[in-house]
Design a protein around this motif. Sequence first.
Motif, PDB file in Angstrom:
ATOM      1  N   CYS A 163     -19.148  24.822  20.147  1.00 18.17           N
ATOM      2  CA  CYS A 163     -19.998  23.812  20.764  1.00 18.17           C
ATOM      3  C   CYS A 163     -21.371  24.466  20.881  1.00 18.17           C
ATOM      4  N   THR A 164     -22.366  23.931  20.223  1.00 14.86           N
ATOM      5  CA  THR A 164     -23.676  24.563  20.176  1.00 14.86           C
ATOM      6  C   THR A 164     -24.279  24.803  21.565  1.00 14.86           C
ATOM      7  N   PRO A 165     -24.328  23.797  22.462  1.00 12.85           N
ATOM      8  CA  PRO A 165     -24.958  24.066  23.754  1.00 12.85           C
ATOM      9  C   PRO A 165     -24.150  25.003  24.656  1.00 12.85           C
ATOM     10  N   HIS A 166     -22.869  25.200  24.364  1.00 15.43           N
ATOM     11  CA  HIS A 166     -22.033  26.029  25.230  1.00 15.43           C
ATOM     12  C   HIS A 166     -21.456  27.246  24.508  1.00 15.43           C
ATOM     13  N   ALA A 167     -22.101  27.667  23.446  1.00 13.16           N
ATOM     14  CA  ALA A 167     -21.644  28.854  22.710  1.00 13.16           C
ATOM     15  C   ALA A 167     -21.707  30.103  23.590  1.00 13.16           C
ATOM     16  N   ALA A 168     -22.685  30.179  24.476  1.00 11.06           N
ATOM     17  CA  ALA A 168     -22.804  31.342  25.371  1.00 11.06           C
ATOM     18  C   ALA A 168     -21.628  31.433  26.339  1.00 11.06           C
ATOM     19  N   LEU A 169     -20.929  30.325  26.520  1.00  5.89           N
ATOM     20  CA  LEU A 169     -19.732  30.304  27.368  1.00  5.89           C
ATOM     21  C   LEU A 169     -18.469  30.450  26.528  1.00  5.89           C
ATOM     22  N   ASN A 170     -18.646  30.781  25.267  1.00  5.46           N
ATOM     23  CA  ASN A 170     -17.566  30.964  24.288  1.00  5.46           C
ATOM     24  C   ASN A 170     -16.717  29.698  24.143  1.00  5.46           C
ATOM     25  N   MET A 171     -17.395  28.541  24.154  1.00  4.97           N
ATOM     26  CA  MET A 171     -16.718  27.289  23.855  1.00  4.97           C
ATOM     27  C   MET A 171     -16.613  27.207  22.348  1.00  4.97           C
ATOM     28  N   ALA A 172     -15.453  27.642  21.855  1.00  2.00           N
ATOM     29  CA  ALA A 172     -15.228  27.740  20.417  1.00  2.00           C
ATOM     30  C   ALA A 172     -13.737  27.605  20.155  1.00  2.00           C
ATOM     31  N   GLY A 173     -13.390  27.408  18.902  1.00  2.00           N
ATOM     32  CA  GLY A 173     -11.990  27.249  18.552  1.00  2.00           C
ATOM     33  C   GLY A 173     -11.703  27.683  17.129  1.00  2.00           C
ATOM     34  N   VAL A 174     -10.408  27.661  16.802  1.00  2.00           N
ATOM     35  CA  VAL A 174      -9.925  28.140  15.510  1.00  2.00           C
ATOM     36  C   VAL A 174      -8.924  27.138  14.951  1.00  2.00           C
ATOM     37  N   ILE A 175      -9.054  26.878  13.659  1.00  2.00           N
ATOM     38  CA  ILE A 175      -8.091  26.040  12.936  1.00  2.00           C
ATOM     39  C   ILE A 175      -7.592  26.851  11.748  1.00  2.00           C
ATOM     40  N   GLN A 176      -6.281  26.938  11.597  1.00  5.99           N
ATOM     41  CA  GLN A 176      -5.717  27.559  10.399  1.00  5.99           C
ATOM     42  C   GLN A 176      -5.106  26.466   9.540  1.00  5.99           C
ATOM     43  N   VAL A 177      -5.529  26.443   8.289  1.00  2.00           N
ATOM     44  CA  VAL A 177      -5.006  25.472   7.322  1.00  2.00           C
ATOM     45  C   VAL A 177      -4.257  26.251   6.250  1.00  2.00           C
ATOM     46  N   GLY A 178      -2.934  26.099   6.218  1.00  5.44           N
ATOM     47  CA  GLY A 178      -2.139  26.826   5.227  1.00  5.44           C
ATOM     48  C   GLY A 178      -2.315  28.328   5.385  1.00  5.44           C
ATOM     49  N   GLU A 179      -2.521  29.009   4.256  1.00  2.00           N
ATOM     50  CA  GLU A 179      -2.696  30.456   4.243  1.00  2.00           C
ATOM     51  C   GLU A 179      -4.082  30.848   4.761  1.00  2.00           C
ATOM     52  N   ALA A 180      -4.167  31.994   5.427  1.00  2.00           N
ATOM     53  CA  ALA A 180      -5.437  32.490   5.987  1.00  2.00           C
ATOM     54  C   ALA A 180      -6.223  33.229   4.902  1.00  2.00           C
ATOM     55  N   THR A 181      -6.702  32.486   3.927  1.00  2.00           N
ATOM     56  CA  THR A 181      -7.344  33.079   2.745  1.00  2.00           C
ATOM     57  C   THR A 181      -8.629  33.830   3.075  1.00  2.00           C
ATOM     58  N   ASN A 182      -9.296  33.487   4.145  1.00  2.00           N
ATOM     59  CA  ASN A 182     -10.562  34.111   4.534  1.00  2.00           C
ATOM     60  C   ASN A 182     -10.431  34.822   5.879  1.00  2.00           C
ATOM     61  N   TYR A 183      -9.295  35.440   6.097  1.00  2.00           N
ATOM     62  CA  TYR A 183      -8.975  36.055   7.388  1.00  2.00           C
ATOM     63  C   TYR A 183     -10.086  36.993   7.875  1.00  2.00           C
ATOM     64  N   ASP A 184     -10.525  37.912   7.021  1.00  2.00           N
ATOM     65  CA  ASP A 184     -11.515  38.909   7.444  1.00  2.00           C
ATOM     66  C   ASP A 184     -12.851  38.272   7.829  1.00  2.00           C
ATOM     67  N   ALA A 185     -13.309  37.311   7.046  1.00  2.00           N
ATOM     68  CA  ALA A 185     -14.575  36.639   7.359  1.00  2.00           C
ATOM     69  C   ALA A 185     -14.460  35.837   8.651  1.00  2.00           C
ATOM     70  N   ALA A 186     -13.331  35.178   8.856  1.00  2.00           N
ATOM     71  CA  ALA A 186     -13.127  34.410  10.089  1.00  2.00           C
ATOM     72  C   ALA A 186     -13.050  35.349  11.296  1.00  2.00           C
ATOM     73  N   LYS A 187     -12.380  36.468  11.129  1.00  2.00           N
ATOM     74  CA  LYS A 187     -12.279  37.445  12.224  1.00  2.00           C
ATOM     75  C   LYS A 187     -13.661  37.967  12.593  1.00  2.00           C
TER      76      LYS A 187
END
Length: 149
Positions: free
Chosen positions: A99-123
């Motif tokens: 959430c752009t206005p609340h990024a400083a409050l770590n308002m964020a989330g994660v979605i995994q679709v199938g295999e984690a093909t970009n695991y390192d970049a997402a991490k």
Amino acid sequence: MQTRFKQVLAALTLSVFSGLALSAEHIVEMKNAGADGAMVFEPGFVKAEPGDTVKFVLVDQAHNSTSVAVPEGASGWQGGINEEITVTLDEEGVYVYKCTPHAALNMAGVIQVGEATNYDAAKAAVEELSAAAATNKDRLTKYFANVQQ
């Protein structure tokens, strides 16, 4: 010949509609307060399959959803403030959003679709968002811990 054409057409139509029927819609609420504290997406982690959609639903005002990291070949998104948005997840991998206005409050989330093909970049994206957060520094890391390699 026309009978064969009708059979092929019927088979194609059935395969298109059966693919649509197998797709799921996941609801993520944008909230001022929830089970994981202030300024949250609920749920903060979603496990989906290619072709599924995620609908970001505005429960409280002044939130949005915008992608931070997406798999190669996937389209990112940027919802407006107070805008509900539906995202179709066509590519396998891990999607990280905030959430752009609340990024400083770590308002964020994660979605995994199938295999984690970009695991390192997402991490790396999760670590960057968490390091920049003023509060709830471990929230996004906990969501990311659900990603299966």
